[in-house]
Structures are given as structure tokens and as C-alpha cells.
Design a protein around this motif. Structure first.
Motif, short mmCIF file in Angstrom:
data_model
loop_
_atom_site.label_atom_id
_atom_site.label_comp_id
_atom_site.label_asym_id
_atom_site.label_seq_id
_atom_site.Cartn_x
_atom_site.Cartn_y
_atom_site.Cartn_z
N TRP A 1 -11.65 4.44 -0.80
CA TRP A 1 -12.19 5.63 -1.49
C TRP A 1 -11.98 6.87 -0.65
CZ3 TRP A 1 -13.20 5.02 -6.47
CH2 TRP A 1 -13.47 3.74 -6.93
N SER B 1 -4.02 4.11 4.21
CA SER B 1 -4.36 5.51 3.97
C SER B 1 -5.35 5.57 2.82
CB SER B 1 -3.10 6.30 3.62
OG SER B 1 -2.48 5.71 2.51
N LYS B 2 -5.90 6.74 2.55
CA LYS B 2 -6.86 6.84 1.45
C LYS B 2 -6.15 6.67 0.11
CE LYS B 2 -6.92 11.78 0.42
NZ LYS B 2 -6.40 12.63 1.49
N GLY B 3 -6.92 6.15 -0.87
CA GLY B 3 -6.40 6.08 -2.23
C GLY B 3 -5.54 4.89 -2.55
N VAL B 4 -5.58 3.84 -1.73
CA VAL B 4 -4.82 2.63 -2.07
C VAL B 4 -5.72 1.40 -2.05
CG1 VAL B 4 -2.63 3.53 -1.21
CG2 VAL B 4 -4.08 2.19 0.30
N PRO C 1 0.82 -1.22 0.00
CA PRO C 1 0.00 0.00 0.00
C PRO C 1 0.85 1.27 0.00
CG PRO C 1 -0.04 -1.02 2.17
CD PRO C 1 0.72 -1.95 1.28
N HIS C 2 2.13 1.14 0.20
CA HIS C 2 2.98 2.32 0.18
C HIS C 2 3.47 2.67 -1.21
CE1 HIS C 2 2.99 2.35 4.49
NE2 HIS C 2 3.23 1.06 4.47
N CYS D 1 1.37 1.78 -4.02
CA CYS D 1 0.17 1.85 -4.86
C CYS D 1 -0.19 3.30 -5.19
CB CYS D 1 -0.98 1.18 -4.10
SG CYS D 1 -2.58 1.31 -4.91
N ILE D 2 -0.44 3.57 -6.48
CA ILE D 2 -0.82 4.93 -6.88
C ILE D 2 -2.34 5.08 -6.96
CG2 ILE D 2 1.33 5.34 -8.14
CD1 ILE D 2 -0.23 4.82 -10.75
N GLY D 3 -3.06 3.99 -6.74
CA GLY D 3 -4.52 4.07 -6.74
C GLY D 3 -5.14 4.17 -8.12
N CYS D 4 -4.54 3.51 -9.13
CA CYS D 4 -5.11 3.57 -10.48
C CYS D 4 -6.26 2.58 -10.64
CB CYS D 4 -4.05 3.32 -11.55
SG CYS D 4 -3.45 1.61 -11.64
N ARG D 5 -6.31 1.58 -9.77
CA ARG D 5 -7.40 0.60 -9.71
C ARG D 5 -7.45 -0.32 -10.94
NH1 ARG D 5 -9.07 5.31 -8.88
NH2 ARG D 5 -10.78 5.43 -10.34
N PHE E 1 -10.89 -0.84 -2.46
CA PHE E 1 -10.17 0.42 -2.60
C PHE E 1 -10.56 1.35 -1.45
CE2 PHE E 1 -9.72 4.73 -4.58
CZ PHE E 1 -8.37 4.69 -4.81
#
Lengths: 385, 271
Positions: B170, B199-202, B148-149, B151-155, B168
Motif C-alpha cells: 500500500w 516498490s509501492k503499488g505491487v 513485481p516489475h 504488476c500494475i497494482g490493480c489487485r 499489496f
């Protein structure tokens, strides 16, 4: 050449200020999203991409379509298009910029975007998409700028530019092929898992992009002293006609495969999109609208009299744009996620902040487009005078 | 036995105070420990982990205990929203666990059977194939991990997973300690102070409890379920022909979710 951008009439500045206002609203909403996370959007665990990725996909097509004026001019020596290649290239620059911005606003962790470069991963299609999109942006910037400044000086552009132009032609096809591969290689997403997806993408790109370019040409003729030309518009009309027919044909191929084979997974998304599934049918009116506009567009384009008349051709172009925007944006992305892997239906609808951010990105694109077109048209007026 | 992070920091801190530094200090206080823990990374090398779930033994109690054990250990919050739901392991019915398998004549025992779904830790994982930053990858022992550190959160991985196993963030999951109605649903969050919150976004998902496997223990859902119904869960090494899971798979008929997609899931459902 940037000097030309700073001189303009009231309408030019008014339009730019109007776009800046929308950009400001979009930025405000983006800061809110940045703070709260993507929960401010309508996306969910089941529909994990939405409006942003839909716009991205659509605009990659618009960017790629610049090749539809570049290719006839440089490969077939179709001289007439020499007048408007710059408009196609500058449209591509604005469209690719919007694509990159739409990816950026869709990221959960935008501050980590450089991880894509720090940990390059060639097995990820997103890695290649980053390369082809940025490469295409740079190619068009170099080519557009050099060709236009040479034209202003009354000289021929340097020979190395020609090499870049030849590279840019297959490159344009590559950006939309790679974008299709983002979707077409995923197991278990039946609506996307089709070998014809890249071909469908290119067909819809080559009608919707030139349709937008044609409308822009008509606007340029109206608000400036530069006339893109009657023959040019007529030829663009022909290109749009062929591409739109292919686009509709490819869609019908998908329908045949799904409904003649009767494989449920292949039919579900079409059922969801056009009639609703398990009581969820919010997209259905939109999809029928897309179908209606596609029908009107095909009719106006195929009949020679309406295709050759510029005002009916303009209506056809608007119909092409609306139809492909709904089909390739919302329909493709949301349809691909519906039903979900458990064959349940989760509805998605963009929220107000999501729509304002989207409008902000579009406004940014049109701001860039306006400035670039102002530059191109000023040079053309100068040279013509 | 290796040396965990906490012990490492303790020794490192103490030795710095004493004016010792780096590995020299560890050689004094815990000779040989560093070598032991670095050599074996991952500590389960050579294994191919897999899980067997005996559907006949799953009941409400087994399901709720296994789910709670997992979600409490890994600090998975209840966000009270279907749209933002985060889950590592969850209950699903037959029809939706195995879409397309259902027919109208199937017996009630199967039709109403409850399944527990989780990441399949596929041998050929599409999620790892699509990740643009290597934030999700497959370990040599087959476990599909998630950083999770990075991850850019592109999904992209969520689109690629045919099993809906990925969640995710959100929003910020830690808001369950700030918003009154969420505090009530998550008393004492973070439930496990030794496991990080996200954290958010991962993106996040099941890890087959790698932290416990490395200590020679079984995943939490397995332990919790077997406490209530012995044999409901079997966890073991597929590369060992005599392991409990291999013996079970020889003896009983098993199903895997969407095996036709070629991802080779490593969670088996015994019918």
C-alpha cells in the motif's frame, strides 16, 4: 460545434469554475496519493477494493443505460426519444470517462497502465473490460458528434453512422455484463459468485441511469430554452419503474437463495451488510437507508398518480439514485470482501483524501457532461429557433 | 550447476575491460556454463512441487523460526499495521484456516492447533486467470510466480485468491529504513542484500523459494522448521510416485484448504 461551448451565461461559467475547483482539490489529493501510495486510502489487505471501484461499478451502469433511450428510438422507431437520444449518449460519454478515471486512480502503479496493452491477456476479464469501455466511449463520441452536427446542418446523418448505432446497442449491454463478470467469476467470494449478478447489474443500471437522465432533462428544461418534452419524461418514468421493480425483485431472489438454503457463506455478507458481523456494522445504517429509499422509490413509481406528476417522479428518481448507489457501490464491493477468506471481518471506510479524489473524478465527469450538454442544447435551440 | 546473475555480471564486466564481448567472453572464462543455465530454465522442469505440513509437529518455535526465515530472506518488512500487513507465511488457528469445518465438539488438540498458511500454489490458480498483464503466472513445475516489475497494482489477483495469500504494498516498503519507529522493528533492512525489495503499488507473495529450488535446495520455511522438528515440513515432487511427499500423502490423512473450490491447492495439512 465547439464554438457553442465558448458562449455562455454567467451561471454556466460559474458552474464550470465551481467544478474546476473541485477537480483541482481532487488532483491535489491524487498527487499526494501518487506520492504516498494507496495507503492514504481506507483499503487494506482484506478489503482491497473500495470507494473507487464502487464508483466505477455504479458508473458503468449509468453509461450502459444510455441504451434505454437509444434502443426504443432506433429499434422500435419510438420517435419521441429522438429528441433526447443525444442527451443519453452524452451522459454515457461522461460516465465512461469517469469509469476509466476511477480505474486509473485505483491502480497501485498507474504509470504502468499501458502494460495492459503491451501484454494483452484475453483470459483476464479486466482486459475485456478495457476493450468494451473504451469501445463504448469511442462509439458514443462518433455517434453523438455526427448525429448532432448533421442536425445542426439540417441534413440526415450519413448511413455509416447507423451501423455504429446498431453496434452500440448490444455493446451497451456488454459493458455492464463484462463488469459483472469481473466479480461473478471469482471462487470463494460468495456474495459475488451468483449467476444473476450481470442481470442485477443491468436492472439497477436501467433504473439508476435513466433516473439520472430524467433529472438532467428537468434541469435542462429549467436552465435552457430546450424542452426535452413531457412525453419523453413520462416514458422514461415507465422504464425506470420496470427496471427498479426488476432490481428489487432480483435482490429478493438473492435473499431467498441465501436464507432458505441456510448456507452460512451465502448468508454472512447479508448479515454483515444489514445487521453487522462480529461487532462490525458500520455499513448497516447505510444499507437500511438504501432499503428505505428503494421502498419510497417503488411506492412513488408504482402509483400512477405520483409517477405521472413530474415533481413526485423527480423525488422517486432521486430515491432510485441514492438507493442503487449505496447498494451497488459500497454494499456490493465491501460486502464482497466481507467476511475475508478466513471468515474474519475487517472494516473499511474511505478516508478524506479518498473522498476528495472521488469528488474530483465526479466533478471531471460533470464538467464533461456540462460542456457536452451545452453543445447539444445550443444546437437544439439553434435548430428550434 | 548453472551460472548466477552475479557471476555472469562479474565475468561480463571483467571481459569487457579486457576487450572481449558477449558470449565469446563466457566461452573463455566459463565454457559450457551459459548453455547449461539457459537450457534448464526453469531448472525444475518436469516436477510438480508440493508441500506437506504436519500440524501435530507445529509449535510456537517451529512457527516463528519458519516465518522469520522466510520473511528475512525475502525482505518482508514489519510495517506495524494490520491494514498494510505484508506476509508470505503466517500463523492461523483451525477455525479460520478451515472456515466451516469447526464444530463445537471438536477436541482441544485440533481446536487450539496452530496452522501455518502460505500461498497454495494451486494447480488451477484463479489469480493467474484474472491478471490483466501476465504479471502472475504458473510455471511448468506448478509454482505460481509473481513479477513485481510488471504488476500494475490493480489487485484483481487479491480479489480472486480464496486463500488471502497475496499482500499489496500500500505504501513504499523501503520506508522502514527512514521512519524511526519502523527502523526499530526492522533492524538491518533489507535483511538479505541478495534479494530485491519491492516498490509501492505491487502485489507480492510466497514463491516456494524458486531461487533455492533451482540450486537444488529446499524452501526456507521447510529447512528452518525441520531443523527444530524433524519431519514437520515435507517438500517434494508430486510427479514422482516415490518422492517423500507422495509417500507421506499415501500414509497419512491430509486436508487442503477450500478444496471444494477446485483450485487444487498444493499445500497439504497432515492431521
Amino acid at each position: 460545434m465547439l464554438d457553442t461551448v465558448l458562449k455562455g451565461k454567467q451561471g454556466y461559467w460559474g458552474w464550470l469554475i465551481f467544478l474546476l475547483a473541485i477537480m483541482g482539490a481532487g488532483l491535489g489529493c491524487y498527487l499526494y496519493q501518487f506520492q504516498e501510495g494507496l495507503r492514504v486510502t481506507g483499503m487494506s489487505r482484506d478489503v482491497s477494493w473500495g470507494f473507487y471501484i464502487a464508483q466505477f461499478t455504479y458508473l458503468v451502469g449509468v453509461a450502459a443505460s444510455g441504451v434505454m433511450v437509444v434502443l426504443p428510438y432506433y429499434l422500435h422507431d419510438y420517435k419521441a426519444f429522438g429528441r433526447i437520444t443525444i442527451l443519453g449518449e452524452f451522459l454515457a460519454i461522461a460516465a465512461v470517462t469517469m469509469c476509466i478515471l476511477f480505474i486509473f486512480v485505483d491502480l497501485g502503479n498507474p504509470v504502468r497502465i499501458m502494460n495492459v496493452l503491451m501484454y494483452p491477456t484475453p483470459n483476464s476479464i479486466l482486459f475485456w473490460d478495457m476493450i468494451v469501455l473504451n469501445g463504448y466511449l469511442l462509439l458514443n463520441l462518433f455517434i453523438g458528434w455526427n448525429v448532432l452536427s448533421a442536425e445542426r446542418k439540417g441534413i440526415h446523418y450519413q448511413s455509416w453512422v447507423k451501423v455504429l448505432i446498431y453496434i452500440s446497442i448490444p455493446w451497451a449491454f456488454s459493458i455492464h455484463t463484462v463488469t459483472a463478470f469481473l466479480y461473478a467469476g471469482l471462487p470463494g467470494r460468495h456474495y459475488w459468485l451468483t449467476a444473476i449478478l450481470a442481470a442485477r447489474f443491468l436492472a439497477s443500471a436501467f433504473c439508476s441511469g435513466p433516473a439520472l437522465l430524467l433529472l438532467l432533462c428537468l434541469i435542462v428544461r429549467k436552465v435552457t430554452k430546450f424542452d426535452p418534452g413531457k412525453e419523453q419524461i413520462r416514458t422514461l418514468g415507465g422504464i425506470i419503474t420496470y427496471a427498479m421493480l426488476l432490481n428489487v425483485f432480483f435482490f429478493i431472489l438473492e435473499l431467498f437463495t441465501a436464507f432458505y438454503s441456510q448456507i452460512p457463506g451465502h448468508m454472512h455478507t447479508f448479515e454483515f451488510l444489514f445487521s453487522g458481523l462480529e461487532g462490525h456494522g458500520r455499513l448497516a445504517p447505510w444499507m437500511w437507508t438504501a432499503g428505505g429509499f428503494a421502498f419510497v422509490a417503488v411506492l412513488l413509481l408504482v402509483i400512477p398518480a405520483t409517477r405521472r406528476k413530474e415533481d413526485t417522479l423527480a423525488i422517486a428518481c432521486a430515491a432510485v439514485i441514492i438507493s442503487t448507489w449505496i447498494d451497488k457501490g459500497m454494499g456490493l464491493v465491501i460486502g464482497g470482501f466481507t467476511p475475508n477468506p478466513f471468515e474474519r471481518v475487517t472494516e473499511y471506510w474511505p478516508t478524506t483524501p479518498e473522498i476528495i479524489i472521488t469528488l474530483g473524478v465526479w466533478a471531471t465527469g460533470f464538467f464533461i457532461l456540462t460542456v457536452l450538454y451545452k453543445m447539444a442544447v445550443s444546437v437544439k435551440e439553434e435548430v428550434g429557433a | 550447476m548453472g551460472i548466477d546473475r552475479r557471476a555472469f555480471l562479474k565475468i561480463a564486466g571483467l571481459s569487457t575491460m579486457l576487450g572481449l564481448g558477449g558470449k565469446a567472453a563466457l566461452d573463455v572464462f566459463a565454457p559450457g556454463e551459459v548453455e547449461a543455465s539457459t537450457k534448464g530454465v526453469p531448472l525444475t522442469a518436469g516436477k510438480r512441487w508440493a508441500m506437506g505440513i504436519d500440524v501435530r509437529l507445529l509449535d510456537d518455535k517451529v512457527i516463528s523460526e519458519a516465518t522469520a526465515a522466510c520473511h528475512r530472506h525475502h525482505n518482508v518488512p514489519d510495517l506495524a499495521s494490520a491494514k498494510e500487513e505484508i506476509k508470505w507465511i503466517w500463523e492461523e488457528d483451525y477455525e479460520h484456516s478451515f472456515p466451516g469445518h469447526q464444530h463445537e465438539y471438536v477436541g482441544d488438540d485440533i481446536k487450539h492447533a496452530k496452522f501455518l498458511l502460505l500461498c497454495n500454489h494451486c494447480s488451477n490458480p484463479p489469480c493467474c486467470r484474472v491478471c490483466p498483464t501476465k504479471a502472475t503466472w504458473q510455471r511448468p513445475d506448478g509454482i505460481v510466480m509473481m513479477d513485481p516489475h510488471r504488476c500494475i497494482g490493480c489487485r484483481f489477483c487479491m480479489a480472486a485468491c480464496p486463500f488471502g495469500a497475496r499482500s499489496f504494498n500500500w505504501g513504499d516498503p523501503r520506508r522502514v529504513t527512514r521512519i524511526p519507529e519502523l527502523i526499530a522493528k526492522n533492524p538491518g533492512f533489507p535483511f538479505n542484500k541478495d534479494y530485491p525489495t519491492r516498490s509501492k503499488g505491487v502485489v507480492e507473495k510466497c514463491t516456494f523459494c524458486v531461487d533455492l529450488l533451482e540450486k537444488g535446495e529446499q524452501p526456507l520455511c521447510v529447512t528452518a522448521a525441520n531443523k527444530i522438528k524433524k519431519g514437520s515440513f515435507t517438500f517434494g515432487d508430486l510427479s514422482d510416485a516415490e518422492s517423500s511427499i507422495r509417500v507421506l500423502l499415501r500414509k497419512r490423512y491430509s486436508l487442503r484448504r477450500k478444496s471444494e473450490l477446485g483450485t487444487n491447492p498444493n499445500v497439504f495439512y497432515l492431521i
